[in-house]
Design a protein around this motif. Structure first.
Motif, PDB file in Angstrom:
ATOM      1  N   THR A  21      22.102  -4.821  -5.438  1.00  0.00           N
ATOM      2  CA  THR A  21      21.067  -5.700  -4.890  1.00  0.00           C
ATOM      3  C   THR A  21      19.682  -5.093  -5.111  1.00  0.00           C
ATOM      4  OG1 THR A  21      21.227  -4.673  -2.722  1.00  0.00           O
ATOM      5  CG2 THR A  21      22.584  -6.616  -3.112  1.00  0.00           C
ATOM      6  N   GLU A  22      18.753  -5.972  -5.386  1.00  0.00           N
ATOM      7  CA  GLU A  22      17.361  -5.545  -5.582  1.00  0.00           C
ATOM      8  C   GLU A  22      16.529  -6.158  -4.470  1.00  0.00           C
ATOM      9  OE1 GLU A  22      16.153  -3.839  -8.275  1.00  0.00           O
ATOM     10  OE2 GLU A  22      17.666  -4.096  -9.820  1.00  0.00           O
ATOM     11  N   CYS A  23      15.589  -5.404  -3.942  1.00  0.00           N
ATOM     12  CA  CYS A  23      14.619  -5.999  -3.037  1.00  0.00           C
ATOM     13  C   CYS A  23      13.228  -5.699  -3.576  1.00  0.00           C
ATOM     14  CB  CYS A  23      14.788  -5.480  -1.622  1.00  0.00           C
ATOM     15  SG  CYS A  23      14.443  -3.744  -1.430  1.00  0.00           S
ATOM     16  N   ALA A  24      12.241  -6.402  -3.064  1.00  0.00           N
ATOM     17  CA  ALA A  24      10.881  -6.245  -3.579  1.00  0.00           C
ATOM     18  C   ALA A  24       9.888  -6.105  -2.450  1.00  0.00           C
ATOM     19  CB  ALA A  24      10.500  -7.453  -4.442  1.00  0.00           C
ATOM     20  N   VAL A  25       8.864  -5.295  -2.702  1.00  0.00           N
ATOM     21  CA  VAL A  25       7.717  -5.213  -1.793  1.00  0.00           C
ATOM     22  C   VAL A  25       6.512  -5.833  -2.483  1.00  0.00           C
ATOM     23  CG1 VAL A  25       7.053  -2.849  -2.536  1.00  0.00           C
ATOM     24  CG2 VAL A  25       6.313  -3.714  -0.316  1.00  0.00           C
ATOM     25  N   ILE A  26       5.802  -6.681  -1.757  1.00  0.00           N
ATOM     26  CA  ILE A  26       4.531  -7.233  -2.235  1.00  0.00           C
ATOM     27  C   ILE A  26       3.421  -6.389  -1.623  1.00  0.00           C
ATOM     28  CG2 ILE A  26       3.003  -9.230  -2.253  1.00  0.00           C
ATOM     29  CD1 ILE A  26       5.485 -11.012  -1.970  1.00  0.00           C
ATOM     30  N   LEU A  27       2.661  -5.724  -2.478  1.00  0.00           N
ATOM     31  CA  LEU A  27       1.605  -4.812  -2.010  1.00  0.00           C
ATOM     32  C   LEU A  27       0.350  -5.627  -1.673  1.00  0.00           C
ATOM     33  CD1 LEU A  27       2.072  -2.069  -4.749  1.00  0.00           C
ATOM     34  CD2 LEU A  27       2.951  -2.033  -2.392  1.00  0.00           C
ATOM     35  N   ALA A  28       0.045  -5.703  -0.384  1.00  0.00           N
ATOM     36  CA  ALA A  28      -1.138  -6.450   0.066  1.00  0.00           C
ATOM     37  C   ALA A  28      -1.903  -5.615   1.083  1.00  0.00           C
ATOM     38  CB  ALA A  28      -0.707  -7.789   0.656  1.00  0.00           C
ATOM     39  N   GLY A  29      -1.845  -4.302   0.917  1.00  0.00           N
ATOM     40  CA  GLY A  29      -2.408  -3.414   1.926  1.00  0.00           C
ATOM     41  C   GLY A  29      -3.791  -2.893   1.630  1.00  0.00           C
ATOM     42  N   PRO A  78       9.209 -10.352   6.504  1.00  0.00           N
ATOM     43  CA  PRO A  78       8.929  -9.149   7.283  1.00  0.00           C
ATOM     44  C   PRO A  78       7.687  -8.449   6.735  1.00  0.00           C
ATOM     45  CG  PRO A  78      10.880  -8.850   5.890  1.00  0.00           C
ATOM     46  CD  PRO A  78      10.445 -10.274   5.735  1.00  0.00           C
ATOM     47  N   VAL A  79       6.953  -7.775   7.625  1.00  0.00           N
ATOM     48  CA  VAL A  79       5.708  -7.090   7.208  1.00  0.00           C
ATOM     49  C   VAL A  79       5.826  -5.614   7.579  1.00  0.00           C
ATOM     50  CG1 VAL A  79       3.194  -6.997   7.463  1.00  0.00           C
ATOM     51  CG2 VAL A  79       4.374  -9.193   7.628  1.00  0.00           C
ATOM     52  N   VAL A  80       5.533  -4.730   6.635  1.00  0.00           N
ATOM     53  CA  VAL A  80       5.544  -3.292   6.926  1.00  0.00           C
ATOM     54  C   VAL A  80       4.176  -2.704   6.586  1.00  0.00           C
ATOM     55  CG1 VAL A  80       8.025  -2.933   6.694  1.00  0.00           C
ATOM     56  CG2 VAL A  80       6.602  -2.798   4.657  1.00  0.00           C
ATOM     57  N   ALA A  81       3.712  -1.804   7.439  1.00  0.00           N
ATOM     58  CA  ALA A  81       2.388  -1.184   7.257  1.00  0.00           C
ATOM     59  C   ALA A  81       2.526   0.191   6.613  1.00  0.00           C
ATOM     60  CB  ALA A  81       1.700  -1.056   8.617  1.00  0.00           C
ATOM     61  N   ASP A  82       1.416   0.692   6.083  1.00  0.00           N
ATOM     62  CA  ASP A  82       1.380   2.066   5.574  1.00  0.00           C
ATOM     63  C   ASP A  82       1.610   3.033   6.731  1.00  0.00           C
ATOM     64  OD1 ASP A  82       0.649   0.886   3.212  1.00  0.00           O
ATOM     65  OD2 ASP A  82      -1.442   1.537   3.276  1.00  0.00           O
ATOM     66  N   SER A  83       2.296   4.132   6.445  1.00  0.00           N
ATOM     67  CA  SER A  83       2.535   5.134   7.486  1.00  0.00           C
ATOM     68  C   SER A  83       1.738   6.406   7.228  1.00  0.00           C
ATOM     69  CB  SER A  83       4.029   5.463   7.564  1.00  0.00           C
ATOM     70  OG  SER A  83       4.483   5.936   6.312  1.00  0.00           O
ATOM     71  N   ASP A 132      -5.425   6.473   6.419  1.00  0.00           N
ATOM     72  CA  ASP A 132      -6.163   5.216   6.415  1.00  0.00           C
ATOM     73  C   ASP A 132      -6.394   4.761   4.976  1.00  0.00           C
ATOM     74  OD1 ASP A 132      -6.357   4.842   9.069  1.00  0.00           O
ATOM     75  OD2 ASP A 132      -8.342   5.777   9.283  1.00  0.00           O
ATOM     76  N   PHE A 133      -5.837   3.629   4.608  1.00  0.00           N
ATOM     77  CA  PHE A 133      -5.966   3.063   3.272  1.00  0.00           C
ATOM     78  C   PHE A 133      -5.780   4.125   2.178  1.00  0.00           C
ATOM     79  CE2 PHE A 133      -8.245   0.035   5.969  1.00  0.00           C
ATOM     80  CZ  PHE A 133      -7.467  -1.083   5.703  1.00  0.00           C
ATOM     81  N   PRO A 134      -4.573   4.689   2.125  1.00  0.00           N
ATOM     82  CA  PRO A 134      -4.334   5.741   1.137  1.00  0.00           C
ATOM     83  C   PRO A 134      -4.039   5.220  -0.266  1.00  0.00           C
ATOM     84  CG  PRO A 134      -2.429   5.455   2.554  1.00  0.00           C
ATOM     85  CD  PRO A 134      -3.459   4.485   3.031  1.00  0.00           C
ATOM     86  N   ALA A 178       1.378  -4.744   4.378  1.00  0.00           N
ATOM     87  CA  ALA A 178      -0.015  -5.029   4.745  1.00  0.00           C
ATOM     88  C   ALA A 178      -0.363  -4.199   5.971  1.00  0.00           C
ATOM     89  CB  ALA A 178      -0.198  -6.512   5.040  1.00  0.00           C
ATOM     90  N   ASN A 179      -1.644  -3.933   6.137  1.00  0.00           N
ATOM     91  CA  ASN A 179      -2.118  -3.158   7.285  1.00  0.00           C
ATOM     92  C   ASN A 179      -2.837  -4.077   8.277  1.00  0.00           C
ATOM     93  OD1 ASN A 179      -1.255  -0.460   6.419  1.00  0.00           O
ATOM     94  ND2 ASN A 179      -2.604  -0.868   4.688  1.00  0.00           N
ATOM     95  N   GLY A 180      -3.012  -3.590   9.507  1.00  0.00           N
ATOM     96  CA  GLY A 180      -3.632  -4.440  10.528  1.00  0.00           C
ATOM     97  C   GLY A 180      -2.590  -5.312  11.203  1.00  0.00           C
ATOM     98  N   ASP A 181      -3.068  -6.333  11.910  1.00  0.00           N
ATOM     99  CA  ASP A 181      -2.180  -7.186  12.710  1.00  0.00           C
ATOM    100  C   ASP A 181      -1.208  -7.967  11.812  1.00  0.00           C
ATOM    101  OD1 ASP A 181      -0.961  -8.917  14.396  1.00  0.00           O
ATOM    102  OD2 ASP A 181      -2.803  -9.873  15.128  1.00  0.00           O
ATOM    103  N   PRO A 182       0.095  -7.673  11.893  1.00  0.00           N
ATOM    104  CA  PRO A 182       1.039  -8.357  10.999  1.00  0.00           C
ATOM    105  C   PRO A 182       1.205  -9.841  11.314  1.00  0.00           C
ATOM    106  CG  PRO A 182       2.214  -6.938  12.560  1.00  0.00           C
ATOM    107  CD  PRO A 182       0.747  -6.699  12.776  1.00  0.00           C
ATOM    108  N   SER A 183       0.828 -10.251  12.559  1.00  0.00           N
ATOM    109  CA  SER A 183       1.086 -11.652  12.932  1.00  0.00           C
ATOM    110  C   SER A 183       0.257 -12.640  12.109  1.00  0.00           C
ATOM    111  CB  SER A 183       0.827 -11.860  14.425  1.00  0.00           C
ATOM    112  OG  SER A 183      -0.555 -11.750  14.689  1.00  0.00           O
TER     113      SER A 183
END
Ligand SMILES: Nc1nc2c(ncn2[C@@H]2O[C@H](COP(=O)(O)OP(=O)(O)OP(=O)(O)O)[C@@H](O)[C@H]2O)c(=O)[nH]1
Length: 195
Positions: A2-10, A63-68, A71-73, A50-55
């Motif tokens: 199985t493949e999954c993908a992340v869309i980079l919008a951070g 689903p939304v995941v933030a950078d860990s 700040d904006f690395p 994405a970063n900031g408020d995921p809502s």
């Protein structure tokens, strides 16, 4: 497999004046809607980075995941966030795509998945340099996340500084498949030239 993908919008979209670049309209769809439509048929699952408020992305139904890291690395941190999510979901491989690139190839995943090396990056041909890597478009072995986290914690920010050390494979696609939108002028060009 199985493949999954992340869309980079951070990112910060500073050249566009700030905000979520993926929300810009191109014709009757936003950039991010175009990216979702293009990647979804190619993979089994999609997550948004994405970063900031995921809502604010609730309407997209992803689903939304933030950078860990910091700040904006930069996008490498988004790839790590995607890898961590992929590991939780039991995926062995992660595809990354950028939210500001609405016309990437419809066979991106098929082409990148032909190689079993830990890092496979898309690239475009260039008459002078031979090829230009498009490092936000790649296929990543999720098990590399521990090394990637360590590299980010050591201050590595440029994607290729890290991928070259991993023995990256480059896959050449047609020249204009990865036009990305950074400025209002880019958006105007895309309105005239991209379908
Ligand atoms: N996760 C994450 N992604 C980023 C970050 N910076 C950029 N990106 C993503 O990387 C891709 C390329 O981004 P750029 O166009 O170089 O940066 P940007 O912040 O979107 O725009 P500029 O501020 O104008 O450079 C886009 O998909 C961005 O969303 C970051 O700090 N974290």
């Amino acid at each position: 497999m199985t493949e999954c993908a992340v869309i980079l919008a951070g990112g910060q979209a500073s050249r566009m004046g700030g905000g979520d670049k993926g929300r810009l309209m191109l014709g009757d769809q936003s950039l991010i809607e175009r990216v979702i439509a293009r990647i979804t048929p190619q993979v089994d699952a999609v997550v948004l980075n994405a970063n900031g408020d995921p809502s604010r992305f609730d309407d997209l139904g992803l689903p939304v995941v933030a950078d860990s890291v910091g700040d904006f690395p930069g996008p490498l941190a988004g790839i790590l966030a995607g890898m961590d999510w992929a590991a939780e979901q039991g995926h062995e491989w992660l595809i990354s795509v950028a939210a500001d690139t609405p016309s990437f190839p419809r066979n991106l995943v098929e082409r990148l998945s032909q190689y079993n090396t830990p890092v496979v990056l898309a690239a475009t041909p260039d008459p002078e340099r031979g090829r230009i890597p498009q490092p936000t478009f790649g296929r990543w072995q999720v098990a590399l996340r521990h090394e990637l986290r360590a590299a980010l914690n050591d201050g590595v920010r440029k994607i290729r500084q890290w991928t070259q050390a991993q023995g990256e494979t480059l896959v050449i696609f047609a020249e204009d498949d990865f036009f990305n939108i950074n400025t209002p002028e880019d958006l105007a060009w895309a309105e005239q030239n991209l379908k």
